[in-house]
Design a protein around this motif. Structure first.
Motif, mmCIF file in Angstrom:
data_model
loop_
_atom_site.group_PDB
_atom_site.id
_atom_site.type_symbol
_atom_site.label_atom_id
_atom_site.label_comp_id
_atom_site.label_asym_id
_atom_site.label_seq_id
_atom_site.Cartn_x
_atom_site.Cartn_y
_atom_site.Cartn_z
ATOM 1 N N SER A 1 0.801 -1.231 0.000
ATOM 2 C CA SER A 1 0.000 0.000 0.000
ATOM 3 C C SER A 1 0.828 1.274 0.000
ATOM 4 O O SER A 1 0.294 2.369 -0.186
ATOM 5 N N ILE A 2 2.144 1.167 0.193
ATOM 6 C CA ILE A 2 2.972 2.365 0.343
ATOM 7 C C ILE A 2 3.097 3.093 -0.991
ATOM 8 O O ILE A 2 3.420 2.496 -2.017
ATOM 9 N N LYS A 3 2.839 4.380 -0.953
ATOM 10 C CA LYS A 3 2.939 5.189 -2.173
ATOM 11 C C LYS A 3 3.508 6.563 -1.823
ATOM 12 O O LYS A 3 2.975 7.264 -0.967
ATOM 13 N N ILE A 4 4.589 6.932 -2.487
ATOM 14 C CA ILE A 4 5.180 8.261 -2.315
ATOM 15 C C ILE A 4 4.688 9.155 -3.452
ATOM 16 O O ILE A 4 4.709 8.756 -4.615
ATOM 17 N N THR A 5 4.234 10.344 -3.104
ATOM 18 C CA THR A 5 3.754 11.288 -4.112
ATOM 19 C C THR A 5 4.709 12.475 -4.209
ATOM 20 O O THR A 5 5.315 12.886 -3.218
ATOM 21 N N LYS A 6 4.828 13.009 -5.424
ATOM 22 C CA LYS A 6 5.762 14.114 -5.667
ATOM 23 C C LYS A 6 5.267 14.896 -6.876
ATOM 24 O O LYS A 6 5.153 14.349 -7.970
ATOM 25 N N THR A 7 4.943 16.180 -6.663
ATOM 26 C CA THR A 7 4.411 17.016 -7.737
ATOM 27 C C THR A 7 5.073 18.386 -7.685
ATOM 28 O O THR A 7 5.254 18.957 -6.607
ATOM 29 N N SER A 8 5.421 18.927 -8.858
ATOM 30 C CA SER A 8 5.913 20.302 -8.927
ATOM 31 C C SER A 8 4.902 21.136 -9.698
ATOM 32 O O SER A 8 4.379 20.706 -10.730
ATOM 33 N N ASP A 9 4.617 22.319 -9.198
ATOM 34 C CA ASP A 9 3.730 23.230 -9.915
ATOM 35 C C ASP A 9 3.932 24.639 -9.381
ATOM 36 O O ASP A 9 4.649 24.873 -8.418
ATOM 37 N N GLY A 10 3.260 25.588 -10.026
ATOM 38 C CA GLY A 10 3.358 26.987 -9.628
ATOM 39 C C GLY A 10 3.546 27.887 -10.824
ATOM 40 O O GLY A 10 3.738 27.431 -11.957
ATOM 41 N N ASP A 11 3.473 29.172 -10.578
ATOM 42 C CA ASP A 11 3.658 30.154 -11.630
ATOM 43 C C ASP A 11 5.139 30.314 -11.968
ATOM 44 O O ASP A 11 6.020 29.814 -11.262
ATOM 45 N N GLU A 12 5.380 31.034 -13.030
ATOM 46 C CA GLU A 12 6.752 31.313 -13.457
ATOM 47 C C GLU A 12 7.574 31.894 -12.310
ATOM 48 O O GLU A 12 7.118 32.804 -11.602
ATOM 49 N N ASP A 13 8.764 31.337 -12.119
ATOM 50 C CA ASP A 13 9.694 31.755 -11.063
ATOM 51 C C ASP A 13 9.193 31.431 -9.659
ATOM 52 O O ASP A 13 9.762 31.911 -8.672
ATOM 53 N N ALA A 14 8.121 30.631 -9.560
ATOM 54 C CA ALA A 14 7.590 30.265 -8.244
ATOM 55 C C ALA A 14 7.176 28.798 -8.213
ATOM 56 O O ALA A 14 6.249 28.426 -7.487
ATOM 57 N N ILE A 15 7.836 27.972 -9.009
ATOM 58 C CA ILE A 15 7.513 26.547 -9.040
ATOM 59 C C ILE A 15 8.141 25.861 -7.819
ATOM 60 O O ILE A 15 9.316 26.064 -7.519
ATOM 61 N N GLY A 16 7.339 25.081 -7.127
ATOM 62 C CA GLY A 16 7.825 24.368 -5.948
ATOM 63 C C GLY A 16 7.325 22.938 -5.938
ATOM 64 O O GLY A 16 6.565 22.513 -6.815
ATOM 65 N N TRP A 17 7.755 22.185 -4.923
ATOM 66 C CA TRP A 17 7.423 20.770 -4.799
ATOM 67 C C TRP A 17 6.422 20.555 -3.677
ATOM 68 O O TRP A 17 6.518 21.161 -2.611
ATOM 69 N N THR A 18 5.468 19.661 -3.918
ATOM 70 C CA THR A 18 4.574 19.177 -2.875
ATOM 71 C C THR A 18 4.730 17.656 -2.832
ATOM 72 O O THR A 18 4.489 16.976 -3.829
ATOM 73 N N THR A 19 5.159 17.138 -1.684
ATOM 74 C CA THR A 19 5.439 15.713 -1.567
ATOM 75 C C THR A 19 4.657 15.113 -0.407
ATOM 76 O O THR A 19 4.150 15.821 0.466
ATOM 77 N N GLY A 20 4.563 13.809 -0.406
ATOM 78 C CA GLY A 20 3.841 13.122 0.658
ATOM 79 C C GLY A 20 3.998 11.623 0.544
ATOM 80 O O GLY A 20 4.638 11.102 -0.381
ATOM 81 N N VAL A 21 3.420 10.909 1.485
ATOM 82 C CA VAL A 21 3.405 9.449 1.447
ATOM 83 C C VAL A 21 2.079 8.979 2.027
ATOM 84 O O VAL A 21 1.528 9.607 2.934
ATOM 85 N N GLU A 22 1.556 7.907 1.473
ATOM 86 C CA GLU A 22 0.344 7.309 2.013
ATOM 87 C C GLU A 22 0.514 5.801 2.079
ATOM 88 O O GLU A 22 1.247 5.202 1.296
ATOM 89 N N PHE A 23 -0.174 5.186 3.055
ATOM 90 C CA PHE A 23 -0.081 3.738 3.241
ATOM 91 C C PHE A 23 -1.222 3.289 4.148
ATOM 92 O O PHE A 23 -1.819 4.091 4.876
ATOM 93 N N SER A 24 -1.523 2.000 4.111
ATOM 94 C CA SER A 24 -2.564 1.420 4.952
ATOM 95 C C SER A 24 -1.956 0.798 6.201
ATOM 96 O O SER A 24 -0.884 0.181 6.149
ATOM 97 N N HIS A 25 -2.658 0.958 7.319
ATOM 98 C CA HIS A 25 -2.302 0.293 8.573
ATOM 99 C C HIS A 25 -3.494 -0.572 8.974
ATOM 100 O O HIS A 25 -4.613 -0.068 9.109
ATOM 101 N N PRO A 26 -3.298 -1.878 9.141
ATOM 102 C CA PRO A 26 -4.436 -2.767 9.385
ATOM 103 C C PRO A 26 -4.969 -2.668 10.814
ATOM 104 O O PRO A 26 -4.249 -2.303 11.739
#
Length: 276
Positions: free
Chosen positions: A68-93
């Protein structure tokens, strides 16, 4: 030093596009217990220091269903202001009391999340997601019905960061060391496996550690300092390569992380990965 331009070639690893070898536990560290967040090298991704927490504080281990482990990574933003948004998700039984207490007491708590890889392989490392200026926060989606009982944990950044997840080869402080080294020992027996080895103050003088036994190509160990009157010392030697040849002293809570390199048919050299 500026980033040196490199070609991005086909990975040398066979089937590099398949699922990575996640460890079965991830670790959460609240920001308020971090004493020193590890710095990176000039390329901005690989850490060159250990993660140092306040005295008596430790990373919190969370079991994650491996598939279930998944790492997410996205870059976005306006010109000269692009940044990263990252995270992780997983299931715990399950829905045990301890899990609900974790959810209750870690909601709205900023921190970093650490995901390990290649636990049983030759090159174990971790990815640190979040940092002190752009921490992650916990969000939960619970399930408790005739199809199953589990929680989906999502640790996500709420603001953009200037960096991708860091690659960490150094120490992660857990509550229990894998071994406690005898006072005055000059040899480290690594048969307990990877992890922290707690040193002890010398009885009459400072011991000089100059040998490591029972290591393999996958050995990565961290020596943790005892402090005291006669803390142990590690000096550079033929079988111990330290950064810039600088000795390390086992002051209170100081750490030295070393990785084994097979330098002969039956011999190994311990190479410094990081220190604090």
């Amino acid at each position: 030093m500026a980033y040196i331009s490199k070609n991005l070639n086909r990975p040398s690893k066979n089937s590099a596009g398949t699922r990575e070898k996640f460890n079965t536990y991830v670790s959460f560290v609240p920001l308020d217990v971090i004493k020193k967040d590890p710095e990176t090298d000039d390329n901005g991704v690989k850490t060159v220091e250990d993660l140092v927490l306040n005295a008596g504080e430790y990373a919190e281990k969370i079991y994650a269903s491996p598939s279930s482990i998944k790492i997410t990574k996205t870059s976005d933003g306006d010109e000269d202001a692009i940044g990263w948004t990252t995270g992780v998700e997983f299931s715990h039984p399950g829905d045990e009391l301890e899990k609900n207490e974790f959810e209750q007491n870690r909601t709205n708590v900023p921190g970093i999340i650490i995901v390990g890889f290649n636990q049983c392989g030759p090159n174990p490392f971790a990815k640190i997601i979040g940092d002190c200026s752009a921490p992650v926060y916990l969000k939960v989606e619970g399930q408790n019905d005739n199809e199953g009982t589990k929680s989906l944990f999502k640790f996500e950044q709420t603001v953009k960061s200037t960096s991708v997840p860091r690659f960490h080869y150094g120490n992660i402080p857990f509550e229990t060391p894998v071994d406690t080294v005898a006072a005055d020992a000059t040899t480290i027996d690594a048969s307990a496996g990877n992890g922290e080895y707690q040193l002890q103050d010398g009885s009459a003088s400072a011991a000089t550690i100059d040998a490591f036994t029972n290591v393999t190509e996958s050995t990565v160990i961290t020596l943790k300092g005892s402090g005291g009157t006669n803390p142990s010392v590690v000096n550079a030697a033929t079988n111990i390569l330290l950064k810039e040849g600088a000795s390390w002293t086992a002051n209170l809570n100081a750490t030295l992380t070393l990785k084994a390199f097979k330098s002969g048919a039956a011999s190994y050299t311990m190479i410094e990965v990081s220190r604090s």
